[in-house]
Motif scaffolding. Structure first.
Motif, short mmCIF file in Angstrom:
data_model
loop_
_atom_site.label_atom_id
_atom_site.label_comp_id
_atom_site.label_asym_id
_atom_site.label_seq_id
_atom_site.Cartn_x
_atom_site.Cartn_y
_atom_site.Cartn_z
N ALA A 1 0.84 -1.21 0.00
CA ALA A 1 0.00 0.00 0.00
C ALA A 1 0.87 1.25 0.00
CB ALA A 1 -0.93 -0.01 1.22
N GLY A 2 2.03 1.17 0.63
CA GLY A 2 2.90 2.32 0.73
C GLY A 2 3.74 2.59 -0.51
N THR A 3 3.89 1.59 -1.39
CA THR A 3 4.71 1.78 -2.59
C THR A 3 3.88 1.88 -3.87
OG1 THR A 3 5.06 -0.60 -2.92
CG2 THR A 3 6.68 0.59 -1.56
N SER A 4 2.57 1.71 -3.78
CA SER A 4 1.73 1.88 -4.96
C SER A 4 1.82 3.34 -5.41
CB SER A 4 0.28 1.53 -4.63
OG SER A 4 -0.55 1.71 -5.76
N HIS A 5 2.13 3.55 -6.70
CA HIS A 5 2.35 4.89 -7.26
C HIS A 5 3.42 5.65 -6.47
CE1 HIS A 5 -1.45 5.48 -9.96
NE2 HIS A 5 -0.80 4.34 -10.21
N LEU A 6 4.43 4.94 -6.01
CA LEU A 6 5.56 5.59 -5.36
C LEU A 6 6.17 6.63 -6.29
CD1 LEU A 6 7.57 5.46 -2.88
CD2 LEU A 6 8.95 3.92 -4.31
N ILE A 7 6.23 6.28 -7.57
CA ILE A 7 6.66 7.24 -8.60
C ILE A 7 5.42 7.71 -9.33
CG2 ILE A 7 8.12 7.62 -10.59
CD1 ILE A 7 9.66 7.09 -8.01
N ASP A 8 4.96 8.90 -8.95
CA ASP A 8 3.76 9.48 -9.54
C ASP A 8 4.15 10.74 -10.32
OD1 ASP A 8 4.42 11.22 -7.51
OD2 ASP A 8 2.59 10.87 -6.34
#
Length: 294
Positions: free
Chosen positions: A187-194
């Motif tokens: 949950a914390g790394t989903s779309h970490l690079i947005d």
């Protein structure tokens, strides 16, 4: 005495299937199984575990990542989950390096150019790329694969910067020539690079993803690449895999691979044998496997 039953969710190498068959009865349904070998394409959640029934003792996931498994649901039911660490470290790091080199030296772009039978001749100014040597490579994720990737790029003369869990990514992104992702999907790394973090990168920088697709906002990545805000990307995984964002397909500054990170025969066999070892530990020996996740 009958052998414990095992369900295999998809095809596995013949060597692995033979090893499973030597100790277990392979059955077509998880409802009949005490153990299951799952691929990352199988979602193991409450519904799956409910359908499997109380006889299921172990889910041996044929991957190092376990984002396809609801670990809390497994824990509540007393189902052991194992994975396949270590044996795919080198192969996955090699794919990250391959994507970097292919992108910087424009190899796949050149391959497409030649296949289109475009007219060309050798020229000192033709299709110039860049060397990996001297580049600052920000490696996000300091686990086994991230550390191995750092070792490989350093051998090419690049400067690796390992960013662990507590790293200030916003500060580091602006200094990197290459950003390579090696984090598990949570949950914390989903779309970490947005979109916001892509805007922090140099316009000359490139992004490499061999982790999990949803770590990157693929729509925002396509926008950055098309606008020139980012120089390129090398992807082995996709946000909605196997679907790839259509806006990426026509771009020459993108290298796309079909999830080949661990795709060497010896690696895939070694991963399978770790699954076999975990099944034996739980179903035959009554112990916790060494590669247990929960």
């Amino acid at each position: 005495m009958t052998s414990p039953r095992v369900h295999i969710s998809d095809r596995v190498p013949a060597e692995v299937e033979e090893a499973i068959a030597a100790s277990f009865e392979i059955v077509p349904s998880v409802r009949d199984a005490g153990g299951v070998v799952t691929m990352l394409t199988v979602t193991v959640d409450d519904a799956y575990l409910e359908d499997a029934g109380p006889q299921l003792k172990i889910v041996a996931n044929y991957a190092v990542g376990v984002n396809n498994i609801d670990l809390e649901a497994a824990r509540r039911r007393g189902v052991i989950v194992s994975n396949t660490p270590d044996v795919l470290t080198r192969a996955t790091a090699e794919i990250a390096l391959t994507l970097m080199l292919s992108l910087l030296r424009r190899v796949t772009e050149g391959d497409r150019f030649v296949r289109r039978q475009e007219p060309w001749q050798f020229s000192l100014e033709f299709m110039l790329g860049e060397r990996l040597e001297g580049k600052t490579v920000l490696i996000i994720g300091s686990g086994r694969i991230g550390r191995e990737t750092a070792r490989l790029v350093e051998a090419f003369g690049a400067v690796p910067v390992l960013a662990g869990r507590d790293a200030d990514l916003d500060a580091l992104l602006g200094e990197a020539d290459i950003v390579s992702l090696h984090v598990p999907l949570t949950a914390g790394t989903s779309h970490l690079i947005d979109g916001r973090r892509l805007a922090l990168m140099k316009p000359s920088a490139v992004l490499i993803n061999t982790a999990r697709g949803p770590v990157v906002d693929e729509a925002a990545l396509a926008t950055a690449l098309r606008s020139g805000a980012l120089a390129g990307a090398g992807l082995d995984v996709y946000e909605h895999e196997p679907h790839v964002n259509m806006r990426l397909l026509g771009l020459e500054n993108v290298v796309l691979a079909p999830h080949l990170g661990s795709a060497t025969r010896d690696t895939r066999i070694a991963m399978g044998m770790l699954c076999v070892d975990a099944l034996k530990a739980v179903l035959l020996e009554g112990r916790t496997p060494t590669n247990v996740v929960v």
